[in-house]
Structures are given as structure tokens and as C-alpha cells.
Design a protein around this motif. Sequence first.
Motif, PDB file in Angstrom:
ATOM      1  N   ILE A  94       1.066 -21.372 -14.521  1.00  0.00           N
ATOM      2  CA  ILE A  94       0.948 -22.244 -15.698  1.00  0.00           C
ATOM      3  C   ILE A  94       1.287 -21.426 -16.926  1.00  0.00           C
ATOM      4  O   ILE A  94       0.741 -20.333 -17.116  1.00  0.00           O
ATOM      5  N   MET A  95       2.176 -21.940 -17.745  1.00  0.00           N
ATOM      6  CA  MET A  95       2.703 -21.140 -18.853  1.00  0.00           C
ATOM      7  C   MET A  95       1.776 -21.227 -20.061  1.00  0.00           C
ATOM      8  O   MET A  95       2.070 -21.854 -21.073  1.00  0.00           O
ATOM      9  N   LEU A  96       0.625 -20.592 -19.874  1.00  0.00           N
ATOM     10  CA  LEU A  96      -0.413 -20.551 -20.898  1.00  0.00           C
ATOM     11  C   LEU A  96      -0.493 -19.118 -21.427  1.00  0.00           C
ATOM     12  O   LEU A  96      -0.626 -18.173 -20.653  1.00  0.00           O
ATOM     13  N   ASN A 113      -1.795 -15.550 -27.469  1.00  0.00           N
ATOM     14  CA  ASN A 113      -0.961 -15.985 -28.579  1.00  0.00           C
ATOM     15  C   ASN A 113      -0.767 -17.507 -28.530  1.00  0.00           C
ATOM     16  O   ASN A 113       0.333 -18.001 -28.258  1.00  0.00           O
ATOM     17  N   PRO A 114      -1.853 -18.260 -28.771  1.00  0.00           N
ATOM     18  CA  PRO A 114      -1.821 -19.711 -28.554  1.00  0.00           C
ATOM     19  C   PRO A 114      -0.650 -20.452 -29.200  1.00  0.00           C
ATOM     20  O   PRO A 114      -0.095 -21.365 -28.578  1.00  0.00           O
ATOM     21  N   PRO A 115      -0.221 -20.105 -30.415  1.00  0.00           N
ATOM     22  CA  PRO A 115       0.870 -20.898 -31.003  1.00  0.00           C
ATOM     23  C   PRO A 115       2.150 -20.871 -30.169  1.00  0.00           C
ATOM     24  O   PRO A 115       2.955 -21.793 -30.246  1.00  0.00           O
ATOM     25  N   THR A 116       2.353 -19.818 -29.390  1.00  0.00           N
ATOM     26  CA  THR A 116       3.592 -19.748 -28.605  1.00  0.00           C
ATOM     27  C   THR A 116       3.397 -20.279 -27.183  1.00  0.00           C
ATOM     28  O   THR A 116       4.329 -20.284 -26.387  1.00  0.00           O
TER      29      THR A 116
END
Length: 501
Positions: free
Chosen positions: A180-182, A186-189
Motif C-alpha cells: 500500500i503506497m502510504l 511524509n503524509p502530503p506526498t
Amino acid sequence: MADHYDAVVIGSGAGGGTLARTLAISGKRILLLERGNFLPRELGNWQPFQVHTAGRYVSQDTWYDAAGSPFEPRVHYFVGGATKLYGAALGRLRPADFGEIVHMDGVSPAWPLGYEEFEPWYAKAEWLYQVRGLHGEDPSEGSWSEEYPWPPISHEPLIQQIADDLDRAGYFPFHVPRGIMLDEANPPTSLCIRCDTCDGYPCMVHARADADIIAVRPLLSRLNVTLLVNAEVTRLETDPRGRSVSKVIVRRGTAREEYSGDIVVLAAGAVNSAKVLLQSATDRHPAGLANGSGQVGRNLMCHNIADVVALGEKPNETVFSQTLGINAFYLAKESRRASYPAGHSRRWPLGSIQMLPRDGTDRAVGFRLTTEDLPRPGNRVTIDRDGHPHLAYAATNGGEAAILRRELETMLGHADLRVAADESLVAAGPPADAIADQAGTCRFGTDPATSVLDVNCKAHELDNLYVADASFLPSVGAVGPALTVMANAIRVGEHLAHRLR
Ligand SMILES: Cc1cc2nc3c(=O)[nH]c(=O)nc-3n(C[C@H](O)[C@H](O)[C@H](O)COP(=O)(O)OP(=O)(O)OC[C@H]3O[C@@H](n4cnc5c(N)ncnc54)[C@H](O)[C@@H]3O)c2cc1C
């Protein structure tokens, strides 16, 4: 003459998509044939009614059970195959799974190659599918040549507390490896927005590492790869000697088309790959293509799965709950660390435990129990005169699943949780849901009398036909098959790149 390619790959899921991606780098001309289309991005992707009640993304197929009763299999025909709705739990099989394992209902057979030989392709698949995980937490896991490319997805507070409680009690909880691309650092990205509709729903924001996003889409700009969607392969024809596949027959709408390849790779999923081979019977191959051994379609495995809901004292406000796994009961004997909970049944290998998405109930916490299903010759796919698959299937190792269920109850006591409800996904009825993990219908091996494929996944009886989906598995362990199918597809893809050089 049919349009000719270096390789024709049939099916764009975990096996076919990953193999095409691997082989494409060689520059060889590849035709990728996919029965479905791209799954549409729409609000319905995340609507439980659309996905589960209306079955918006389920195929229109009709299959039949052993009694001849029709059922609608929960299969999904899209670019990316079953991975368009999968949970992206991307764990490796344990080293023991590659050897013979004695179970309550019989023997899980040894593979023709060992874990150490297969391991490099696991590492490649983990990097390709951007898996978030942490090696070394789970004592049952094998060695690893590479760390995971990303750190594991962290537990939310309630899950962390359960993990801490179970760790203190000696159950070695681990972070489930997920594609999963979490990006938590760096939450904004981050592509993933932590909605936790991964398992069983399409991902509207394309943040799940599925075969469509990771393997097939990057190929679309390549001049050497052609993708045809809505292209269902109905039959493979051979040269007059019956030694190689000379034509791939395709149905596109009402049109019949023909293609050919130096190499043909079948990766239509375990049931449909068997179906295509059985439909391709000729005088030279009267029981179906590659089926001199009579093994095509046999040994269908599905996993013995049960979902259990437990209640705790505290409200469960977790959003992203599928981060915790327990393999303390996976093996019959202790693995590297010798301190699994004392006094527990270790005679049989019982399987794995992972958390389920939150079902919305206030204090509920869900667990999925997976026990290995054994390859039985009588659990098999056949086809009728009209080409409809018939599945004769009865789950194995129910006794082990029952012990695992009891062990879960004891284990949950250490985390102040008590079991409130059970749901078995392998009930006596047709295997409509159980076939999510379908595998084993064209197993690989060294003996042409007992296997369909050789160690490189080439059909023993044909010079240019390979099968590279979940069909090849001689056993399934108690781990989701996807990462193993992807790793094997990279292995076979590299072999083909070498062969075509
Ligand atoms: C809801 C759900 C959740 C799951 N969660 C997990 C998980 O978390 N972890 C895990 O390890 N596994 C999971 N799985 C299982 C996993 O997705 C499969 O094991 C894996 O995708 C199998 O790969 P495959 O290549 O054999 O088949 P698929 O990925 O299904 O690919 C087969 C492809 O062939 C195409 N096709 C079929 N017939 C034809 C034909 N005649 N001509 C052309 N194309 C054809 C299909 O449309 C499909 O695209 C899940 C499955 C489901 C359904």
C-alpha cells in the motif's frame, strides 16, 4: 498468418502482469491479452452496497458446483485481475512450506525447489510492489537478502495495545507486509489516504500496489508491448505434431481473432487457466492440452478461512486495522525462537491470524484465521460441453482450523478481548467466496506423471507453453498467494528473457 509476437501473455493479473513487466525490459515484442477492461475509477469503488451487495465488479460468469448447481463466482476480470480488489497483504511463504508438511488431513507436498533458491525473487517482488514491512519480528519467517523497501505501516493505538499485550504473552505479533503506497513520514506526498477499504474494494486513488498500477500501466508507453483488453482466450491450437502452441484463439466481442508467439504464457488464474487447457483438447491431446498426466484442473486449493469478531472493553476507533499478524501457530514445531506460549497444541501446523478491517461496530475487532488447504486430486476443475467450469471442492484441515479458533480465543484473553461471532468462508455450499485464493490446478514439479509444469513452469509436453499464475503452486501454505505468484512470475519472466535472447 496470425499476428506473431515473441511472447503472448494471457491474463494481466498477479502472474501475467508481473511476468509481462519483467519480460518487457528485454525489448522482445509482447502481446498481453486480458479478458476484462480497466476497472473504472468511480464513487462506486468505495460504496459497500455497490461492491458487496450489487456485485458491481464481480464477473458475469456462471460456474457449477459438484452437484451441478450453478453459482456466481466472486472473480474479477479486469486489467490487474484479482489484485484490483485484493488486500495487498504481501507475505512470503515460510521455508517449511517448500518442504513436506504433515497435516491432520494429509501431507502438503514438497516443492521442486527450496526456499533459499526462491528467496531472491521474493525480494524482487517486494521491491517491485513497494511492500511496507519489517523482517525479523516473526520467528517463523525465513532468511531475507534485502530489507523491505519501506518501513511497516504503524499500528493505530488500539491495535498497538493488542500487539503489546500479545507480545508480553509470547505470541510474537508482527506488522503485516502490505503493498500500500502510504508514506507515513511524509503524509502530503502519500498516495494512500488511510481509508482502509483495501481488502475487497477497488482503490479509487490508485494507492494500492496492484498488478494494474505496478506492472501493466508502466508498459503502456513501451513500443514493444501491446495490450488488448476485452480479449478472452478461448483455445490454444498446436502444430500438427502437437509439440508447440501455434495459435492463440481470442474472442473480442463477436469477433474471433488469432495470434501466435514463439512463447505462450498462460496466466488466466487457477480456474480459468485449467479451463483454457481443457478446452484445447485435440486428437494429439485428447484430455486437454498439457494434460497427459491427467493433472490439469486437479489439486485445486482455496485456503481454509474463518473470520472471527471479538469484543473489547474500549471503543474501536481504528481506521486502518489490517496491520497486525500472528504466526505463533503456523508451524507444528517451534521456529528460531523457542518460547512460543507454553502448553499450547503444537502437534499440527494450524495457520496464520491477521486482523480484518473494522466492521463499524463500536467495540468490535475482527480477525481472519487462515489454515492451509491441501492439494487433493478430487478437488478439481472440469468443464462441460459449453465450456463452463465445474468445481468439485471440499475444504481440508477443518480440524486444524477448529484448534486455531480455540487458540485464538485463549490468545485474545491476554488482550481483554472475547469472541462474539464467527463466519466461516468455506461453508459446505459452493466455493463462491473461497475461490479468492484459488491455486494449484497446473502444479509444477520434476515428474511429468504427477505434475503439469517443469521447474521453469513450462508445460512438460509442449516446447513453448508456460503457465505463470497461481496454478503452478504445489501447496499454498497459510499465507495469501499473491506475493509468491508475483515472485514466481519474475522468476519465469527472467528465464524467458534468457531463453529468447
Ligand atoms: C477480494 C480479494 C482479496 C484478496 N486479498 C489478498 C491478499 O491480501 N493477499 C494475497 O496474497 N492474496 C489476496 N488475494 C488473492 C490474490 O489476489 C490472488 O492470489 C492473485 O491475484 C492470483 O494471481 P493470478 O495471476 O493467478 O490470477 P489473477 O490475478 O486473477 O489474474 C488472472 C487474469 O486473467 C484474466 N483472464 C481470465 N481468463 C482469461 C482468458 N480466458 N483470456 C484472457 N484473460 C483471462 C483475468 O481477467 C485476470 O486479469 C485476494 C483475492 C481477492 C479476490
